[in-house]
Design an enzyme around this catalytic site. Structure first.
Site, mmCIF file in Angstrom:
data_model
loop_
_atom_site.group_PDB
_atom_site.id
_atom_site.type_symbol
_atom_site.label_atom_id
_atom_site.label_comp_id
_atom_site.label_asym_id
_atom_site.label_seq_id
_atom_site.Cartn_x
_atom_site.Cartn_y
_atom_site.Cartn_z
ATOM 1 N N HIS A 1 0.762 -1.320 0.135
ATOM 2 C CA HIS A 1 -0.150 -0.023 0.052
ATOM 3 C C HIS A 1 0.860 1.202 0.008
ATOM 4 C CE1 HIS A 1 0.649 -0.442 4.431
ATOM 5 N NE2 HIS A 1 0.187 0.427 4.717
ATOM 6 N N HIS B 1 1.506 4.080 1.924
ATOM 7 C CA HIS B 1 1.773 4.502 3.089
ATOM 8 C C HIS B 1 3.464 4.835 3.098
ATOM 9 C CE1 HIS B 1 -1.969 3.989 5.844
ATOM 10 N NE2 HIS B 1 -2.057 4.969 5.133
ATOM 11 N N ASP C 1 5.767 4.543 5.131
ATOM 12 C CA ASP C 1 6.703 3.376 5.612
ATOM 13 C C ASP C 1 6.384 2.090 4.835
ATOM 14 O OD1 ASP C 1 3.960 3.169 6.849
ATOM 15 O OD2 ASP C 1 4.721 1.773 8.135
ATOM 16 N N HIS C 2 5.993 2.298 3.726
ATOM 17 C CA HIS C 2 5.712 1.030 2.814
ATOM 18 C C HIS C 2 6.099 1.268 1.498
ATOM 19 C CE1 HIS C 2 3.574 -1.605 5.889
ATOM 20 N NE2 HIS C 2 3.364 -0.117 6.406
ATOM 21 N N HIS D 1 -7.321 -0.703 5.770
ATOM 22 C CA HIS D 1 -6.482 -0.095 6.276
ATOM 23 C C HIS D 1 -6.423 1.382 5.267
ATOM 24 C CE1 HIS D 1 -2.690 1.058 8.292
ATOM 25 N NE2 HIS D 1 -2.134 1.216 7.205
ATOM 26 N N ASP E 1 -0.254 -4.099 6.040
ATOM 27 C CA ASP E 1 -0.992 -3.506 7.391
ATOM 28 C C ASP E 1 -2.406 -3.942 7.373
ATOM 29 O OD1 ASP E 1 1.447 -2.423 7.909
ATOM 30 O OD2 ASP E 1 0.708 -0.142 7.608
ATOM 31 N N HIS F 1 4.653 -5.078 10.861
ATOM 32 C CA HIS F 1 4.900 -4.359 11.849
ATOM 33 C C HIS F 1 5.230 -4.953 13.288
ATOM 34 C CE1 HIS F 1 4.402 0.012 10.638
ATOM 35 N NE2 HIS F 1 3.404 -0.514 9.737
#
Ligand code: ZN
Ligand code: FE
Length: 256
Positions: free
Chosen positions: A57, A59, A61-62, A115, A134, A172
């Protein structure tokens, strides 16, 4: 066929980075790009040449490291068709029902909105492993930033169809906090309390609690267990459907 090699390493504060490697075919994929330096170092350590990025996805942090890593390695970026405009550097658009191969290894794609609206997960049926970003966490699930409880519960039910032995790599290390919430809504679940103790022991030694398995999640994850009478009672849901129990459980976790 040899199992795919998986290298997992910590990134940022509580993310995990993953490299998938097929030696014979000479291919290596990074699942998401949480941290450029950590991923390049992991590749160097293994002496693997990155050929693909598989994004779950958008975000940061991805997918935040996509462009920098593509520039250094020349890799191809595979990501969600439904979110192509938000995936930096995307080359190949995939979605529900698509299947492709990494070297010798078939990978199936599932849309799992909830999400984010474009979230996807990757399942390698022959290797019995999955990378779920996530969407699903050990004893938890992703926050509903862009989706409804109905969408997320539908997404999670797709993952529940995989064989119990499937090893699930979540993005995570949230497991300890998730266990505390899980115990608050289902204190009578023996497997859950046992697992919470094991998780505490692992974290005390600074060891990862990932991967988990689908079977373990079905037994201990409150977000896969709206049919549990104890959870239904804990969230005050009587004579309501599973989606509503899931929705209330998710809402409780948001303020836990
Ligand atoms: Zn996310
Ligand atoms: Fe994340």
């Amino acid at each position: 066929m040899q199992s795919i090699e998986i290298h997992m390493f910590p990134c940022l504060r509580d993310n995990y980075g993953f490299l998938l490697h097929d030696e014979e075919a000479g291919v290596t994929a990074a699942v998401d790009t949480p941290e450029v330096q950590a991923i390049l170092e992991a590749l160097g350590e293994k002496n693997w040449k990155l050929t693909h990025i598989l994004n779950t996805h958008h975000h940061s942090d991805h997918a935040g490291g996509n462009i920098a890593i593509k520039e250094v390695t020349g890799c191809k970026i595979i990501g969600p068709r439904a979110d192509a405009s938000r995936i930096p550097g995307i080359d190949v658009l995939v979605g529900e029902g698509d299947e492709f191969k990494l070297g010798d290894h078939p990978i199936k794609v599932f849309d799992t909105p909830g999400h984010t609206r474009g979230h996807i997960v990757y399942h390698l049926p022959e290797d019995q492993v999955a990378f779920v970003g996530d969407t699903l966490f050990a004893m938890g699930c992703g926050r509903l930033f862009e989706g409804t409880p109905t969408q997320m519960w539908t997404s999670l039910q797709k993952l529940m169809q995989w064989p119990d032995e499937t090893r699930v790599y979540c993005a995570h290390e949230y497991t300890q906090a998730n266990a505390r919430f899980a115990l608050s809504v289902e204190p009578g679940n023996k497997m859950l309390s046992e697992r919470a103790r094991e998780v505490d022991a692992l974290r005390a030694r600074d060891e990862p609690t990932i991967p988990t398995t689908i079977g373990m999640e079905k037994a201990t994850n409150p977000f896969l267990r709206p049919m549990s009478p104890e959870i239904g009672a804990a969230v005050g849901a009587h004579d309501v459907d599973l989606t509503e129990v899931f929705a209330r459980t998710r809402a409780l976790k948001d303020v836990f």
